[in-house]
Design a protein around this motif. Structure first.
Motif, PDB file in Angstrom:
ATOM      1  N   ALA A 293      -8.091   6.938  -7.825  1.00  0.00           N
ATOM      2  CA  ALA A 293      -9.124   6.307  -8.643  1.00  0.00           C
ATOM      3  C   ALA A 293      -9.558   4.960  -8.088  1.00  0.00           C
ATOM      4  CB  ALA A 293      -8.605   6.139 -10.066  1.00  0.00           C
ATOM      5  N   ALA A 294      -8.623   4.227  -7.500  1.00  0.00           N
ATOM      6  CA  ALA A 294      -8.922   2.881  -7.016  1.00  0.00           C
ATOM      7  C   ALA A 294      -7.979   2.566  -5.857  1.00  0.00           C
ATOM      8  CB  ALA A 294      -8.739   1.868  -8.142  1.00  0.00           C
ATOM      9  N   VAL A 295      -8.321   1.514  -5.119  1.00  0.00           N
ATOM     10  CA  VAL A 295      -7.469   1.059  -4.026  1.00  0.00           C
ATOM     11  C   VAL A 295      -7.197  -0.427  -4.216  1.00  0.00           C
ATOM     12  CG1 VAL A 295      -7.255   0.782  -1.521  1.00  0.00           C
ATOM     13  CG2 VAL A 295      -8.477   2.763  -2.454  1.00  0.00           C
ATOM     14  N   VAL A 296      -5.938  -0.804  -4.082  1.00  0.00           N
ATOM     15  CA  VAL A 296      -5.564  -2.218  -4.161  1.00  0.00           C
ATOM     16  C   VAL A 296      -5.117  -2.649  -2.775  1.00  0.00           C
ATOM     17  CG1 VAL A 296      -4.070  -3.916  -5.261  1.00  0.00           C
ATOM     18  CG2 VAL A 296      -4.694  -1.847  -6.487  1.00  0.00           C
ATOM     19  N   GLU A 297      -5.737  -3.700  -2.270  1.00  0.00           N
ATOM     20  CA  GLU A 297      -5.370  -4.211  -0.954  1.00  0.00           C
ATOM     21  C   GLU A 297      -4.653  -5.545  -1.137  1.00  0.00           C
ATOM     22  OE1 GLU A 297      -6.223  -2.856   2.073  1.00  0.00           O
ATOM     23  OE2 GLU A 297      -7.905  -1.497   1.660  1.00  0.00           O
ATOM     24  N   SER A 298      -3.415  -5.610  -0.658  1.00  0.00           N
ATOM     25  CA  SER A 298      -2.742  -6.902  -0.601  1.00  0.00           C
ATOM     26  C   SER A 298      -2.945  -7.451   0.807  1.00  0.00           C
ATOM     27  CB  SER A 298      -1.262  -6.749  -0.928  1.00  0.00           C
ATOM     28  OG  SER A 298      -0.625  -6.028   0.100  1.00  0.00           O
ATOM     29  N   VAL A 299      -2.404  -8.634   1.097  1.00  0.00           N
ATOM     30  CA  VAL A 299      -2.570  -9.209   2.432  1.00  0.00           C
ATOM     31  C   VAL A 299      -2.149  -8.180   3.470  1.00  0.00           C
ATOM     32  CG1 VAL A 299      -1.860 -11.056   3.986  1.00  0.00           C
ATOM     33  CG2 VAL A 299      -2.104 -11.522   1.570  1.00  0.00           C
ATOM     34  N   LYS A 300      -1.109  -7.448   3.164  1.00  0.00           N
ATOM     35  CA  LYS A 300      -0.469  -6.628   4.171  1.00  0.00           C
ATOM     36  C   LYS A 300      -0.842  -5.148   4.105  1.00  0.00           C
ATOM     37  CE  LYS A 300       2.824  -6.343   7.366  1.00  0.00           C
ATOM     38  NZ  LYS A 300       2.521  -5.012   7.805  1.00  0.00           N
ATOM     39  N   ALA A 301      -1.020  -4.579   2.904  1.00  0.00           N
ATOM     40  CA  ALA A 301      -1.111  -3.124   2.820  1.00  0.00           C
ATOM     41  C   ALA A 301      -2.075  -2.665   1.729  1.00  0.00           C
ATOM     42  CB  ALA A 301       0.276  -2.540   2.532  1.00  0.00           C
ATOM     43  N   ALA A 302      -2.531  -1.419   1.888  1.00  0.00           N
ATOM     44  CA  ALA A 302      -3.395  -0.803   0.884  1.00  0.00           C
ATOM     45  C   ALA A 302      -2.558   0.145   0.039  1.00  0.00           C
ATOM     46  CB  ALA A 302      -4.513  -0.037   1.565  1.00  0.00           C
ATOM     47  N   SER A 303      -2.804   0.186  -1.259  1.00  0.00           N
ATOM     48  CA  SER A 303      -2.106   1.115  -2.155  1.00  0.00           C
ATOM     49  C   SER A 303      -3.119   1.823  -3.027  1.00  0.00           C
ATOM     50  CB  SER A 303      -1.132   0.373  -3.068  1.00  0.00           C
ATOM     51  OG  SER A 303      -0.271  -0.430  -2.304  1.00  0.00           O
ATOM     52  N   ASP A 304      -2.910   3.114  -3.231  1.00  0.00           N
ATOM     53  CA  ASP A 304      -3.789   3.881  -4.106  1.00  0.00           C
ATOM     54  C   ASP A 304      -3.384   3.684  -5.556  1.00  0.00           C
ATOM     55  OD1 ASP A 304      -5.394   5.107  -2.157  1.00  0.00           O
ATOM     56  OD2 ASP A 304      -3.773   6.511  -1.695  1.00  0.00           O
ATOM     57  N   VAL A 305      -4.380   3.700  -6.412  1.00  0.00           N
ATOM     58  CA  VAL A 305      -4.137   3.746  -7.853  1.00  0.00           C
ATOM     59  C   VAL A 305      -4.663   5.096  -8.327  1.00  0.00           C
ATOM     60  CG1 VAL A 305      -4.716   2.721 -10.078  1.00  0.00           C
ATOM     61  CG2 VAL A 305      -4.322   1.253  -8.083  1.00  0.00           C
ATOM     62  N   TYR A 306      -3.815   5.846  -9.019  1.00  0.00           N
ATOM     63  CA  TYR A 306      -4.183   7.187  -9.452  1.00  0.00           C
ATOM     64  C   TYR A 306      -4.732   7.166 -10.872  1.00  0.00           C
ATOM     65  CZ  TYR A 306      -1.151   8.026  -5.503  1.00  0.00           C
ATOM     66  OH  TYR A 306      -0.601   7.980  -4.249  1.00  0.00           O
TER      67      TYR A 306
END
Lengths: 123, 381
Positions: A52-65
């Motif tokens: 549903a969404a993507v969260v990007e931190s300084v280091k990595a991308a994470s999916d939000v379902y």
């Protein structure tokens, strides 16, 4: 109003047929400094479990379902200019999107706050 | 969200010390290592403005001992090592017989031996390759009982001076007399330290080899200073990306040749003329700009970072390159990346399109380093 949680660390606040979705304080803590958030477009039909969404931190991308199925009716536009809202207020001001629930039975797959707390304590 | 298997991970001398300071530990190169303390952004900015202390003990510290060590090592690296004066350091590449990059490393002429620092994830393969390639008359020691600390940042020298480190011998210099890429033996409270003025953040700083049993004492003495904080590997990665420094296993690997990796500076003139290093024919056929692809820096339009694994595409949507490192630059407050692109698209200012998770993102080829280096270089005579 009731709040539900997933084991992927999303929260879902349900009011009538509308659900507001975000990531939990535990999740933002794990992700660290958040620098960008890609939210779904208004009108997107999501199935439970879809990306549903993507969260990007300084280091990595994470999916939000998508914690629940339905149509996206509103997104949090404040996140575009201030993604750090998710770090400072993950479970309030840092919400991601609102959805019209297409299947309220799906909520029974989710945890309540107490169960989620116990789940996180076990991690 | 990920949960990682932390079983079977080796512990380094400072493992408990990091945990005691509240570090988040992650598996890295087979060890449990601190990825962050208070947060990558704050630690990154602290290192750029004050001084950060990094534990890089996972890296391999090797000694190569014996007559003709530099000449022998030149057979598998393109660095001008036989010309290296005592106390001087070279960055060079460990090359496979076909010229592919097996590792990047620092080589110091330590007087009676060569001191090598190699990457943690590759060190065991490196040791096996070195032993197979080098003559039996040379001895390779793996210094497994030594920790390695990196003190990096504009206040690193000021901080190190406060510790009161003595020359290794009377009338020798102290650590702060060193210039960039110089090293020497020193003593602190009677403990022998090998200190080099080097690092991988783009800042002035030092790498300090210390016997494992004294690593906690030294790390604690440094972090007690007002200008020093412990910094995790997360910020080390964003710092080296801003500094335009390639990371082995990401921006370089055994399928990449030195010219492609934009490491022409590591092919010294003398060695190019001799041409007697591993894979020289293939490597030099690309020199200086005849490779088909090249590692470049990218400025990314917008706020969304692009990451390793994203593809560089042409106007028709075909893959023509790949992103090897990418993240958000805390100093520039914008996303930056490194990528391999076709040589004809490698000029600064060229527009590049990257595809990530089905989304097209506009980028521009940028000069590296993204953030200027702040090394303490020896003044030109």
């Amino acid at each position: 109003m009731s709040r539900y949680f997933t084991d992927e660390h999303e929260w879902v606040e349900v009011e009538g047929d509308t659900a507001t979705v975000g990531i939990t304080d535990y999740a933002q803590e794990q992700l660290g400094d958040i620098v960008f958030i890609e939210v779904p477009e208004v009108g997107t039909e999501l199935e439970q479990g879809d990306d549903a969404a993507v969260v990007e931190s300084v280091k990595a991308a994470s999916d939000v379902y998508a914690a629940v199925s339905g149509e996206v009716i509103e997104v949090n536009e404040a996140l575009e200019d201030e993604p750090g809202l998710v770090n400072s207020s993950a479970e309030e001001d840092g919400w991601f999107f609102r959805i019209t629930l297409s299947d309220k039975d799906e909520l029974s797959d989710l945890m309540d706050e107490k169960a989620y707390k116990a789940f996180v304590d076990d991690l | 969200m990920m949960s990682e298997n932390t079983e079977n991970l080796k512990q380094l001398p400072l493992g408990d010390w990091h945990r005691g300071l509240g570090a988040r530990m992650v598996p890295f190169a087979g060890y449990e290592m601190p990825v962050q303390y208070e947060g990558v952004m704050a630690e990154h900015i602290w290192t750029r403005t004050e001084a950060g202390l990094f534990d890089v003990s996972h890296m391999g510290q090797l000694q190569l001992v014996g007559e003709g060590a530099a000449d022998a090592l030149e057979r598998i690296t393109p660095g001008n090592l036989s010309a290296l004066a005592p106390g001087k350091i070279r960055y060079t590449l460990l090359l496979a017989q076909d010229g592919g990059i097996l590792d990047d490393l620092m080589v110091t002429n330590a007087g009676d031996h060569l001191y090598l620092v190699v990457n943690g994830a590759t060190k065991h393969d490196d040791i096996a390759y070195l032993q197979a390639q080098l003559p039996d008359s040379l001895t390779l020691h793996h210094l497994e009982d030594a920790a390695l600390l990196a003190l990096q940042g504009p206040k690193a020298a000021e901080a190190l001076a406060k510790l009161g480190i003595d020359p290794g011998e009377p009338n020798w210099p102290v650590p702060t007399d060193l210039h960039f890429m110089e090293a020497g033996p020193f003593l602190w409270r009677g403990i022998p330290l090998g200190i080099s003025r080097s690092g991988y953040t783009g800042e002035d700083g030092f790498e300090i080899s210390v016997p494992a049993e004294h690593a906690v004492t030294l790390a604690a003495a440094l972090t007690e200073l007002d200008e020093v904080r412990p910094i995790g590997l997360g910020a080390r990665d964003s710092l080296r990306l801003e500094a335009g420094l390639p990371l082995y296993g990401h921006d370089m690997n055994a399928d990449i040749l030195p010219v492609e990796a934009n490491l022409n500076f590591a092919l010294s003139r003398a060695r190019r003329e001799e041409g007697n290093f591993a894979g020289a024919e293939r490597v030099l056929a690309q020199y200086p700009d005849k490779a088909a692809k090249k590692r470049v820096g990218l400025f990314v339009d917008g706020r969304q970072p692009i990451r390793e694994g994203a593809t560089v595409i042409d106007a028709a949507g075909a893959t023509i390159g790949n992103v090897t490192s990418g993240g958000f630059s805390p100093t520039l407050q914008r996303p930056i990346a490194m990528a391999y692109v076709p040589m004809d698209l490698s000029e600064t200012g060229t527009a590049i399109t990257v595809e990530q998770r089905g989304k097209k993102i506009a980028c521009t080829v940028a000069d590296m380093p993204f953030v200027p280096h702040n090394y303490h270089r020896k003044p030109k005579p």
